[in-house]
Each structure stands twice: as structure tokens, then as C-alpha cells.
Design a protein around this motif. Structure first.
Motif, PDB file in Angstrom:
ATOM      1  N   PRO A 130      28.445 -21.236 -11.655  1.00 31.70           N
ATOM      2  CA  PRO A 130      27.103 -20.724 -11.354  1.00 31.70           C
ATOM      3  C   PRO A 130      27.009 -19.224 -11.591  1.00 31.70           C
ATOM      4  CG  PRO A 130      28.309 -21.128  -9.339  1.00 31.70           C
ATOM      5  CD  PRO A 130      29.174 -21.630 -10.450  1.00 31.70           C
ATOM      6  N   THR A 131      25.793 -18.754 -11.822  1.00 30.13           N
ATOM      7  CA  THR A 131      25.515 -17.330 -12.017  1.00 30.13           C
ATOM      8  C   THR A 131      24.333 -16.947 -11.148  1.00 30.13           C
ATOM      9  OG1 THR A 131      26.300 -17.392 -14.307  1.00 30.13           O
ATOM     10  CG2 THR A 131      24.881 -15.557 -13.696  1.00 30.13           C
ATOM     11  N   ASP A 132      24.427 -15.800 -10.526  1.00 30.69           N
ATOM     12  CA  ASP A 132      23.314 -15.319  -9.712  1.00 30.69           C
ATOM     13  C   ASP A 132      23.400 -13.794  -9.662  1.00 30.69           C
ATOM     14  OD1 ASP A 132      21.043 -15.608  -8.073  1.00 30.69           O
ATOM     15  OD2 ASP A 132      22.256 -15.332  -6.282  1.00 30.69           O
ATOM     16  N   GLY A 133      22.298 -13.115  -9.936  1.00 31.36           N
ATOM     17  CA  GLY A 133      22.324 -11.662  -9.894  1.00 31.36           C
ATOM     18  C   GLY A 133      20.937 -11.070 -10.040  1.00 31.36           C
ATOM     19  N   ASP A 134      20.846  -9.792  -9.745  1.00 28.88           N
ATOM     20  CA  ASP A 134      19.584  -9.070  -9.918  1.00 28.88           C
ATOM     21  C   ASP A 134      19.891  -7.587 -10.052  1.00 28.88           C
ATOM     22  OD1 ASP A 134      19.132  -7.587  -7.166  1.00 28.88           O
ATOM     23  OD2 ASP A 134      19.701  -9.633  -6.641  1.00 28.88           O
ATOM     24  N   TYR A 135      18.956  -6.870 -10.601  1.00 26.71           N
ATOM     25  CA  TYR A 135      19.028  -5.413 -10.641  1.00 26.71           C
ATOM     26  C   TYR A 135      17.632  -4.876 -10.873  1.00 26.71           C
ATOM     27  CZ  TYR A 135      18.958  -5.843 -15.774  1.00 26.71           C
ATOM     28  OH  TYR A 135      18.628  -6.137 -17.076  1.00 26.71           O
TER      29      TYR A 135
END
Length: 973
Positions: free
Chosen positions: A566-571
Motif C-alpha cells: 500500500p501507498t499513502d502520503g500527502d504534501y
């Protein structure tokens, strides 16, 4: 560090405000003038200054609605992929699911999407705008992409497309390294319009249907447009085209799979110590045997024979050369003049894409020779107590098993169904105010956009349950629902009960979100010696959120297909920019006018420290008919969510191991001593042409940086204007150069392996491990800031409008791109294989691409003829294909260890002809009927040996080959 970034950002904001202060002071000192000059607001891609005089400062290619309709295409991406400066990128001709694999940038396979590439620098280095505002990145339920899926924007809402093939980070921020695509939507429209179209390939398949409905109107203070669009494209299977029926055209089954419906078994018999590579006879009474066949030292008199190339499985016939796609879009925008100086607008879009990809029945590989990277497959025990095991002893990966390859055709092909939903809402205010006698323009904008994707995968297997069903009978009996599995008996021996235990439905999801706010101000600052100094300044805030959620079965490691995590991120990012246009000289002996343009943008990212990108340009109007221009720009591309946070995934690359006997029986090409040092036994045979490569993101990535330079001219010769030869002629030439440092990429897997074998350098060999059989069982290939990319070339365009005559009016446009250089080097300075005139890794860089279009209008009639030219490409044949006829130049290419040339395949130059004829009936507001044909002479694409599927380069050539014929009806009322 955060405090430093905040201080830098504050300094940049103060700078942009100070540049605006002279005009503000003038406004305070002088009373407003009743006859203040109001300038026309002209929006030009490539500058933020809204002023007509700024046009032609940078090279812009504009595709009008007429240009778009001339192509007969129904996708923005398909239209853009035909321009001469375009490179290779995804479209619906890429059947990109299955074991195509996950690219190392964490973006996923992009199944069903369509993107745009400029200057062959990759779609992630092209910024896509809609009405000057960033568009959300794609979601295809397989990763978090950093590219834009143009299939999320209905072609029916497009008024025109402006393409800036120059670096523009100082004006637009990250991603605008190779250029900018600005899609301008239809705004003013009066009445109803309904358009229907249908098309079909000459072989009677690949039907495309579409209907577009538009309605617009206006009052004294408002205007609006709403539209709906529906497009359906049918599939074409690989088996329906002669060229794509085999894994690699012209090479037979040499590149077929060793996972067959009957099964391939490579093991050592514990009773004799002999190693066998055998497959069931499948009813044949006479066992076959090829003298000297590796791993098969004796003939057999039982029901098996030695596995040969003829036994390999043809997976190609299950694939597609054109994938089905269904797109439904709704769009609307409303604009209201609050007063003479202020307007408010709102626009919204919803788009759904439903698409399908298909791959051959999923193979099951077991043992170290399978090298899948999955412990349940690589470390398996196929027990003697399994009631279907015919050998009477355990097949154990830790002892005597090398490889088992079985393809359960009973379970049918792998089918991947995607559903992608796109939402967009934007609103804002814009207006003007006077500063002395000067009009200043301002706008504030907010937008929220989201792409959500779901993918259901039918026909894959639960490798944990397969492991249990093949293991000790007692272990299977202890598991509720387990049914012992028969992989030995050939097609039809895997029963529905067996399938129910091992075959799940895999469901994956992904999404990308973008929140955006911008504020811009533009106008003339002061009157200088050669004219007014104009400026633009503004602020932009963006927040990105992205996630990829593979099926829990995949996360647990039970999925037999291409695994991923899985991948999860923000900026988020805060940016300010300033742009100035400074007249340096008015009319003089050396010309009519010289303008200097300056721009700078400061970007403050939450994921790394700030970045400043400048740009400088010079525009020299020598005479009315001749303009010279040049720009230099620095840019950057911030690492995306997928590149930063993408976790473990796998890419199944087609690779030839230099240390092993190839799948066609060709001897190893690598240095024998180096191969021995790497642990490869003499006589080791590569069991499978596909090797699993582990990929993933890297949170330590830094931005790519770039330098762009362009220089060119625009010439409108007046001696031809309004003559018998021409009404108007425009000639444009541009030299371009792009250099990218710290490019975010992974090394090419084949190149990395070749260099490891040649040098034993840990830089190349680290991450590549082998089983005791010599087979590669782990190949790590993750992202990093690797090396440089340099490219340059020329654009040359001619637009010739002929005077109207008794036979009508003609218009000729001729556009060309020559790529002079393309060099990509890894961190060690080694040259990667991509280059002008070379086909590699499913993409080519032609030395010369050219489009010529001749339009004709006469009364209610219209017609066009378009010629598209692609220059010759070449590719290395490799050991798998060098002995086949498709290697047209066997004397060329690198030399193997025995001094034999590997050969070179040439993809000859290709020319396509498109024609279109239409007539407009004076019914209501006009009924136009159009018939047309693309590739009217049925030109087939050249054979590509290195392309992953179907033997085509699906973004360079017209695929699936043959003519495409269409009709379109357009009624306005």
C-alpha cells in the motif's frame, strides 16, 4: 529548517509586493482618471502577463477545434500523441495490466489511462492545465501516479489546446520541465449542438461510438455552457491480427512462456541423481528429444518428453491490441458580471471511465527457477502424498526442485476491470481596477479535484492456498475448504472445486486529490524609455493527497500475481512568483523593438526545502515581418507521492541473463569467470525469459532540476502576403535544449544486469542475488536521483494560406521536429540505451517526425489530407532473435562471447495518410456530415522485438494497423 523555509517564503512575498509598490504609490498620489485606458485581457500560455503585445514571446503550438476535429480522434491524448514534439506515453493501445508489472516510480501501470509526453522526457515532466489551472493526477487502482490521465477530460468540452514545449517552472511551478499543455474549455456558445460519430477498423472490429451534447447561452451580464459526452471503444484481440498472434513476431515460440497448460517440471531424481526438464506427452506415443538439450540428459520411455521451445506457451493470443473503454462526462460553467469591473465564475466536471485489460491465464511458477519473489512459490514442497503427484517423491525447493511451470487455462484469462471517477469544482473572481491611467488585472481562484479508481481482477490465484493444496495431504485436509490440486495432468485436470479454493477476486483502489488556491495580479508598472514595464505576480497554494490500497490478499503476500504494497502520503506547497516584461529598445536602426522578460518563482514544499526557479527571455522584433526570440529557464520537478512513499512492488521484465543458456538454447554471452564468481554453474539454463524485479519509492529523494534553452524566429514574409501565391505565410523555427540533473529513475534492468556481469562492480550487482541453480531469485531496482538526461533538437513549421480562387480556398500546415541528441546517463556516468533513432523499452525516439495537412474549403464543402511521417528506428535483436528473419541486419550489433553479432532489427520509416471530406447543410443553424479515414492505405506498424506485448510500439505507430474509417454528424440549432 521549517523556520528557514517560512523566512524565505516571507522574503519572496515581500519582494513581489515591493515590485508592485510604484504603481500603488501612483494610484495614491493621483486621482483616478475618468478616461483611464482599459487594455484587452489576453491570456497566453507561457506568460502570466495579460497583454496582447506579449504574444509570440515563447514557442506555442495551438490546436484549434478545427484542427482537433480534422484528426477524427475521440481522445485528447490521441490527438496530442500525433504532434511532432510528442514522445511515447500510455494510451488505450497499451494492454498494460497482467504481468506488465509496476514501474519503479510507484505510479502503477496506469491501465486504461492516456497521457502526454513532450520531448521524450516522460509524461510526469509535462504539466497539464485546464483553463490555466492545474489538473489532478491520474488514478488507475494500481499506484499513485504523477502523470495526468487525459481520458478524465472529455474532448467535447475543448475549445482549443495550447502546447508550450519549453521549460516553465518559473511561471507554473513543479512538473513543467518538458513543457505545458493548457486545455481551454468552451465558454461562449449560443444554442444547442449535438454531435454523433462512429468509426471502425477495416477488418470490421474496434468500433468506436460517441455522442456529444452542448447547450449554451448568454445575457447582458452572464454566459453559460453545459455539455455531456459519451464515448465507447470496443476491443481488438491480439489473435485477430497476424502480427500480434505470437509473443514476438517472426520468432515463433522462442519467447513463449515455460508455464504451459501441460506443465514443465525441472527437478533432480533422488534415486538416480539425474536432473530432468520434462513435460507430459499430451497423448503423443513417440517421445521427442533434441540432442544436447540442457537438463535432459536421456530419452524417456514414459509419458514425458524433454521440454523444448516447441512446448512453450503462446500467451500473446490472449492479449489485446486495443483495449475497451467507455467514458461518460458532464461539464458546466457559468460566468456572471457582478459589475463592469468584477466577474464571478464557477465550473464543474464529472467524468467516469470504465476500461478493461486482459492477459493470458495466470502462470504458476514454483521453485528457485521461478524466481517470483514470493515465499509460498519459491520455497514450496509438492508432497509425494499429493494424490496427483506421479513421481512418487517430494518435489522440494530446498532439495531437488528447480522449477515447475503450470498455466491453469481452466481458470480462464486474467481480466482487469477499472472504474475511474473524476470530480472537479472550481470557482473564482476576476476583475480590473485603474492605477492612474493604467488598468490592472486580478483574479483569485479555488479548485478541488479528485480521481478515484477501483480495479477488479478476475483469474488470479491465492498462492498460499495453492501451496497448501500441493503440500502434504494431511495439511490440506486440515484446512476448511481445501481441495488437493492437480498440476500434473494437463488441461482440464484442475476441476471447479480446485479453482474455488485457489481463485479469488482481487480488488484494488487508488485515489489522487488536489486542493488549490491562486491569486494573481497583472498590469503596467511604469512608463519606461521604450514603453511600459509590465508585470505579473501571484501566490499559489496546493495540497496533494494520494493513496493506493491493494487487496488485503496482496498485502498479506498471498497474491500469486504481481505483488505490491500500500501507498499513502500527502504534501503541500506555498509558492510566489514575479514576472516582468521590460522594453529595452523602441524603434531604431537595429530593429523595431527589443523586450526583456524576467520571471522567478519560489516554491516552499513540506517535503523538502524551498526551490527558486528563474527564467529570462529576449524578444527582438527586427522588422514587422521578422521576430527573433530566445529563452533560458531553470526548473524542477518535486518527487511525487508514489515516488516518495510507494512501497514494495514488482515488475516482471523480459531479460536475457548473460550467464545462462538462453530460452532458445543459445550459449551464454557473459564472461565465464565473472559468471562463476556470481555463483552460476556451468550449463545453467534460464528457465523463464521474464525475471521479477522489485521496485519501490524512496523518501530521501530530492527534486529533479533542469535547464532549458530555446532560440528561434517567426517570419511572415510580406512580399508573399495578399499575392497570387499566398494570402499569408508564417514560418517558424526553434532550437531547443533540455538538461535534467538528479533525474528520478531506476536503472534499466537489462543494462544493470549486463554491467554487473561485465564488471562485477557492486554498484551494479548489489541487490541481484541468485539461487544455487544460478537463476536470479532477487533483483532490487528502486528509485534514486540517478544521473542526467540531455536532449536537443529543432522544430520547423510552415503555415501557408492560399488566396481564394474558383476552386476554393486551400491552407497548408507543415510541422517538423528533429531530435539531434538524447542522452541519459546513470549515477556512474554510464550511457543508457535510449537515443535518437533507437527503439527500446516500448518506446522509440525518431530522428525526424513530420506532419503535413492540406485543408480545402469551397462553399459548403470542406476536405483535408494529412500526411504523418516517422523516420527509421532500430533495435538490438538479442540472442533470442538473432537467428530469425526479422533481424534484417544480422551483421550489425554488439558481439557476443563467441564473436557472433547479435544483430539489429530495423523499423523502417513509416508514412500514414489521413483524409476527410465534409458537407454543411443549411438546416437550422447548420448540419455538417463528415466521412474520413485514418491510415487510409492500411499501413501496418513495423515489428518491434523489444516491446513488451504484441510486437508493436503502441505510442509511436498507428496500432493495431490497417485503416480506420469514421463518420460524424454535427447539428446545431
Amino acid at each position: 529548517m521549517k523556520a528557514l523555509r517560512r523566512q524565505s517564503l516571507a522574503t519572496a512575498i515581500q519582494l513581489s509586493l515591493l515590485l508592485a509598490l510604484p504603481g500603488v504609490a501612483a494610484a495614491q498620489d493621483a486621482p483616478p482618471s475618468s478616461d483611464a485606458t482599459t487594455l484587452d485581457r489576453v491570456e497566453v500560455t507561457g506568460t502570466r502577463i495579460k497583454k496582447a503585445e506579449i504574444e509570440n514571446q515563447v514557442p506555442i503550438q495551438t490546436l484549434s477545434r478545427e484542427d482537433i476535429e480534422r484528426t477524427g480522434l475521440t481522445s485528447i491524448a490521441d490527438v496530442l500523441q500525433e504532434i511532432t514534439g510528442s514522445g511515447s506515453s500510455l494510451n488505450t493501445k497499451f494492454n498494460s495490466s497482467g504481468n506488465f508489472g509496476f514501474p519503479p516510480d510507484g505510479s502503477g501501470v496506469g491501465a486504461g489511462s492516456a497521457t502526454v509526453d513532450l520531448r521524450h522526457l516522460g509524461s510526469k515532466r509535462v504539466l497539464v492545465l485546464v483553463d490555466g489551472i492545474r489538473w489532478v493526477n491520474e488514478a488507475s487502482a494500481s499506484g499513485v501516479s504523477s502523470s495526468t490521465d487525459l481520458n478524465t477530460i472529455p474532448l467535447a468540452i475543448v475549445e482549443r489546446i495550447e502546447v508550450l514545449e519549453d521549460g516553465a517552472s518559473s511561471l507554473y511551478g513543479s512538473d513543467a520541465i518538458a513543457g505545458v499543455v493548457n486545455i481551454i474549455t468552451r465558454r461562449r456558445f449560443d444554442g444547442f449542438q449535438i454531435t454523433g460519430n462512429w468509426g471502425q477498423y477495416e477488418k470490421g472490429d474496434g468500433d468506436t461510438y460517441g455522442i456529444d451534447i452542448g447547450y449554451g447561452g448568454s445575457t447582458d451580464r452572464a454566459d453559460w455552457f453545459v455539455g455531456a459526452s459519451y464515448i465507447k471503444q470496443d476491443e481488438i484481440f491480439s489473435k485477430d491480427r497476424e502480427q500480434s498472434r505470437l509473443p514476438v513476431p517472426g520468432t515463433g515460440l522462442a519467447n513463449g512462456s515455460s508455464a504451459t497448460p501441460t506443465g514443465r517440471f525441472v527437478f533432480t531424481d533422488p534415486a538416480t541423481g539425474r536432473t530432468y526438464s520434462i513435460t507430459p506427452n499430451n497423448g503423443a506415443s513417440d517421445p521427442t528429444y533434441l540432442s544436447g538439450q540442457p537438463l535432459c540428459p536421456t530419452t524417456r520411455t514414459d509419458d514425458y518428453h524433454c521440454f523444448t521451445t516447441a512446448d512453450r506457451f503462446n500467451f500473446a493470443e490472449y492479449n489485446m491490441v486495443l483495449t475497451p473503454s467507455e467514458r461518460t462526462g458532464l461539464f458546466g460553467q457559468f460566468r456572471f458580471d457582478i459589475n463592469d469591473r468584477i466577474s464571478w465564475y464557477a465550473k464543474a466536471l464529472y467524468n467516469r471511465r470504465e476500461s478493461t485489460n486482459q492477459a493470458a491465464p495466470e502462470p504458476l511458477f514454483f521453485g528457485p527457477g521461478g524466481a517470483t519473489g514470493n515465499a509460498f512459490a519459491d520455497n514450496i514442497l509438492i508432497s509425494a502424498s499429493n494424490p496427483y503427484n506421479p513421481f512418487g517423491f517430494d518435489l522440494d525447493s530446498a532439495d531437488n526442485l528447480v522449477l515447475v511451470g503450470r498455466r491453469p487455462v481452466e481458470g480462464g484469462p486474467r481480466i482487469f476491470e477499472q472504474q475511474v471517477d473524476t470530480w472537479y469544482f472550481g470557482t473564482g473572481f476576476e476583475g480590473t481596477f485603474d492605477v492612474g491611467e493604467r488598468a490592472w488585472f486580478w483574479d483569485v481562484n479555488g479548485a478541488i479535484s479528485k480521481n478515484e479508481a477501483e480495479q477488479d481482477n478476475f483469474g488470479s490465484y491465492n498462492i498460499r492456498n495453492v501451496n497448501i493444496a500441493l503440500g502434504p495431504l494431511a495439511g490440506c485436509q486440515a484446512e476448511p475448504g481445501c481441495v488437493p490440486l492437480n498440476i500434473f495432468g494437463g488441461p482440464g485436470t484442475i476441476t471447479p472445486d480446485m479453482l474455488n479454493w485457489i481463485r479469488p477476486v482481487v480488488h484494488d483502489e487508488s485515489e489522487n486529490k488536489l486542493h488549490l488556491f491562486t491569486a494573481n495580479l497583472s498590469g503596467d508598472l511604469v512608463e519606461a524609455w521604450a514603453g511600459p514595464i509590465s508585470f505579473a505576480t501571484g501566490y499559489e497554494y496546493r495540497k496533494y493527497e494520494g493513496s493506493y490500497r491493494p487487496d488485503p490478499l496482496t498485502v498479506a503476500g498471498f497474491y500469486n500475481g504481481v505483488p505490491s504494497g500500500p501507498t499513502d502520503g500527502d504534501y503541500d506547497v506555498n509558492e510566489v512568483y514575479v514576472e516582468l516584461n521590460i522594453p529595452l529598445m523602441g524603434e531604431s536602426p537595429i530593429g523595431k523593438k527589443i523586450d526583456l522578460s524576467l520571471a522567478g518563482r519560489y516554491s516552499d514544499y513540506s517535503t523538502f526545502s524551498g526551490e527558486f526557479t528563474p527564467k529570462v527571455g529576449l524578444r527582438w522584433q527586427l522588422v514587422d515581418e521578422l521576430l527573433f526570440r530566445s529563452t533560458y529557464a531553470e526548473g524542477f520537478r518535486a518527487p511525487s507521492i508514489g515516488e516518495l512513499y510507494g512501497t514494495f512492488s514488482r515488475f516482471d521484465a523480459t531479460i536475457t541473463d548473460p550467464c545462462q543458456i538462453s530460452t532458445t538454447g543459445s550459449p551464454p554471452t557473459g564472461n565465464p569467470a565473472n559468471c562463476a564468481a556470481l555463483g552460476v554453474p556451468t550449463g545453467s539454463e534460464q528457465a523463464n525469459p521474464q525475471i521479477s524485479v522489485i521496485t519501490g519509492g524512496n523518501q530521501n529523494l530530492t527534486p529533479e532540476t533542469s535547464k532549458s534553452f530555446s532560440m528561434g524566429f517567426v517570419w511572415t514574409p510580406t512580399f508573399l502576403e495578399n499575392t497570387s501565391a499566398a494570402e499569408r505565410v508564417d514560418i517558424e523555427g526553434t532550437f531547443y535544449r533540455h538538461e535534467i540533473e538528479d533525474a528520478i529513475q531506476a536503472p534499466d534492468a537489462q543494462t544493470q544486469l549486463d554491467r554487473c556481469v561485465a564488471t562485477l562492480d557492486p554498484f551494479f550487482c548489489d541487490g541481484i542475488t541468485r539461487a544455487v541453480t544460478g537463476d536470479i531469485n532477487r533483483f532490487v531496482n528502486t528509485l534514486d536521483n540517478l544521473g542526467t538526461i540531455k536532449t536537443d533538437g529543432w522544430d520547423f513549421d510552415v503555415f501557408w494560406t492560399f488566396p481564394e480562387s474558383q476552386v476554393g480556398k486551400f491552407k497548408l500546415s507543415w510541422q517538423n521536429t528533429w531530435v539531434g541528441r538524447y542522452e541519459a546517463r546513470d549515477e556512474g556516468g554510464n550511457l543508457e540505451p535510449r537515443a535518437p533513432g533507437v527503439e527500446v523499452s516500448d518506446s522509440g525516439i525518431p530522428d525526424w517526425t513530420s506532419n503535413a495537412a492540406l485543408d480545402w474549403k469551397y462553399g459548403n464543402w470542406m476536405a483535408s489530407w494529412t500526411v504523418r511521417y516517422i523516420s527509421e528506428l532500430r533495435e538490438l535483436c538479442g540472442v533470442a532473435a538473432r537467428d530469425f528473419s526479422v533481424c534484417s541486419a544480422p551483421e550489425r550489433g554488439p558481439i557476443d562471447a563467441d564473436g557472433i553479432p547479435l544483430g539489429e532489427n530495423r523499423l523502417p520509416s513509416t508514412t500514414y495518410h489521413d483524409v476527410q471530406v465534409g458537407y454543411t447543410f443549411p438546416w437550422m443553424k447548420g448540419l455538417q456530415l463528415i466521412v474520413g479515414a485514418n491510415n487510409v492505405f492500411g499501413k501496418e506498424p513495423p515489428i518491434c522485438l523489444s516491446c513488451s506485448l504484441n510486437g508493436y510500439d503502441a505510442s509511436t505507430y498507428d496500432v493495431p494497423g490497417g485503416g480506420f474509417y469514421y463518420v460524424r454528424a454535427d447539428l446545431k440549432f
